[in-house]
Write a protein that holds these residues in place. Structure first.
Motif, PDB file in Angstrom:
ATOM      1  N   GLY A  98      -4.362   2.720 -13.225  1.00  0.00           N
ATOM      2  CA  GLY A  98      -3.484   1.614 -12.886  1.00  0.00           C
ATOM      3  C   GLY A  98      -3.460   0.578 -13.988  1.00  0.00           C
ATOM      4  N   THR A 144      -4.887   1.871  -6.623  1.00  0.00           N
ATOM      5  CA  THR A 144      -3.824   2.871  -6.733  1.00  0.00           C
ATOM      6  C   THR A 144      -4.382   4.202  -7.195  1.00  0.00           C
ATOM      7  OG1 THR A 144      -2.256   1.110  -7.296  1.00  0.00           O
ATOM      8  CG2 THR A 144      -1.553   3.373  -7.708  1.00  0.00           C
ATOM      9  N   LYS A 199       1.891   1.992  -3.506  1.00  0.00           N
ATOM     10  CA  LYS A 199       0.770   2.580  -4.259  1.00  0.00           C
ATOM     11  C   LYS A 199       0.614   4.057  -3.922  1.00  0.00           C
ATOM     12  CE  LYS A 199      -1.890  -1.720  -4.593  1.00  0.00           C
ATOM     13  NZ  LYS A 199      -3.172  -2.395  -4.256  1.00  0.00           N
ATOM     14  N   GLU A 221       0.823  -1.206   0.000  1.00  0.00           N
ATOM     15  CA  GLU A 221       0.000   0.000   0.000  1.00  0.00           C
ATOM     16  C   GLU A 221       0.861   1.260   0.000  1.00  0.00           C
ATOM     17  OE1 GLU A 221      -3.392   0.067  -0.391  1.00  0.00           O
ATOM     18  OE2 GLU A 221      -2.962  -2.040  -0.801  1.00  0.00           O
ATOM     19  N   ASP A 224       2.646  -0.815  -8.855  1.00  0.00           N
ATOM     20  CA  ASP A 224       3.758  -1.224  -8.005  1.00  0.00           C
ATOM     21  C   ASP A 224       4.566  -2.274  -8.760  1.00  0.00           C
ATOM     22  OD1 ASP A 224       2.926  -4.073  -7.102  1.00  0.00           O
ATOM     23  OD2 ASP A 224       1.139  -2.878  -6.711  1.00  0.00           O
TER      24      ASP A 224
END
Length: 227
Positions: free
Chosen positions: A84, A29, A5, A2, A120
């Motif tokens: 994303g 994200t 992100k 997280e 990520d």
């Protein structure tokens, strides 16, 4: 994860300027990006910025965080779209659609002057399809016939089922989602076109030759990939 992100979402803010129309993507994200964007707008660090959401999720988040929302048919151009991806290959080809919003995402992101992708490092792959199936939005009456047609592509397809309701996932367009696993995807652009030529297919989750910049959250910081 997280934190990665959040890091790329904050980095994406550097691309946003006053008087921009911004495509707002769907997913975890991009949710952070919408939150941070709203904060800048509310603090008057950005002015006259409007968001064009790709889904109800993006629209609700924008309204919650104070990002002014406009519809696609209300704007002449989209300056930048931020979204994303489920997979990114070395050539910046993408698989998207885990959130079942792929059709509007593709419409908005193909129209944007710049398409900025936030991921990520777990989303990077050597070849599309290594980890994720390709989502395909289909007309409900045709889903079984399309699943059979996909066997020609050496693919196996499953109807995506809902997790908190009985029956299949239904998109915001009233369609079903097939998740197709391909033995190998050597030419993403060619496959994207071929899938869309199957009668009953609305859109598919291969986004080839569209991403301009990919920001990757890593444990060493945010890295930038460009076409």
């Amino acid at each position: 994860m997280e934190e990665l992100k959040r890091a790329v979402a904050k980095e994406a803010l550097k691309f946003i300027e006053d008087d921009m129309v911004v495509g707002l993507g769907t997913g975890s994200t991009t949710a952070y990006f919408i939150e941070y964007l709203g904060k800048l707008i509310m603090e008057e660090e950005l002015e006259d910025v409007y968001g064009v959401p790709t889904s109800y999720q993006a629209r609700l988040l924008a309204l919650e965080y104070g990002v002014p929302v406009v519809n696609l048919d209300e704007v002449d151009a989209i300056d930048i779209a931020v979204d994303g991806a489920d997979e990114v290959d070395p050539y910046l080809n993408l698989i998207k659609g885990r959130g079942a919003a792929l059709t509007m995402e593709k419409i908005i992101e193909y129209r944007a002057g710049t398409f900025l992708v936030l991921v990520d490092e777990s989303k990077l792959v050597e070849r599309l399809g290594q980890k994720m199936p390709v989502p395909i939005e289909v007309i409900p009456a045709a889903w079984r016939a399309i699943a059979e047609e996909l066997e020609v592509f050496n693919a196996t397809a499953e109807l995506r089922m809902a997790s908190k309701k009985d029956g299949p996932v239904v998109t915001e367009n009233g369609n079903f989602i097939l998740d197709a696993r391909f033995h190998r995807i050597d030419d993403p652009l060619d496959l994207e076109i071929e899938l869309n030529n199957i009668p009953g297919v609305v859109e598919n989750g291969i986004f080839a030759d569209i991403a301009d910049i990919v920001l990757v959250g890593t444990r060493e910081g945010v890295k930038r990939m460009e076409r």
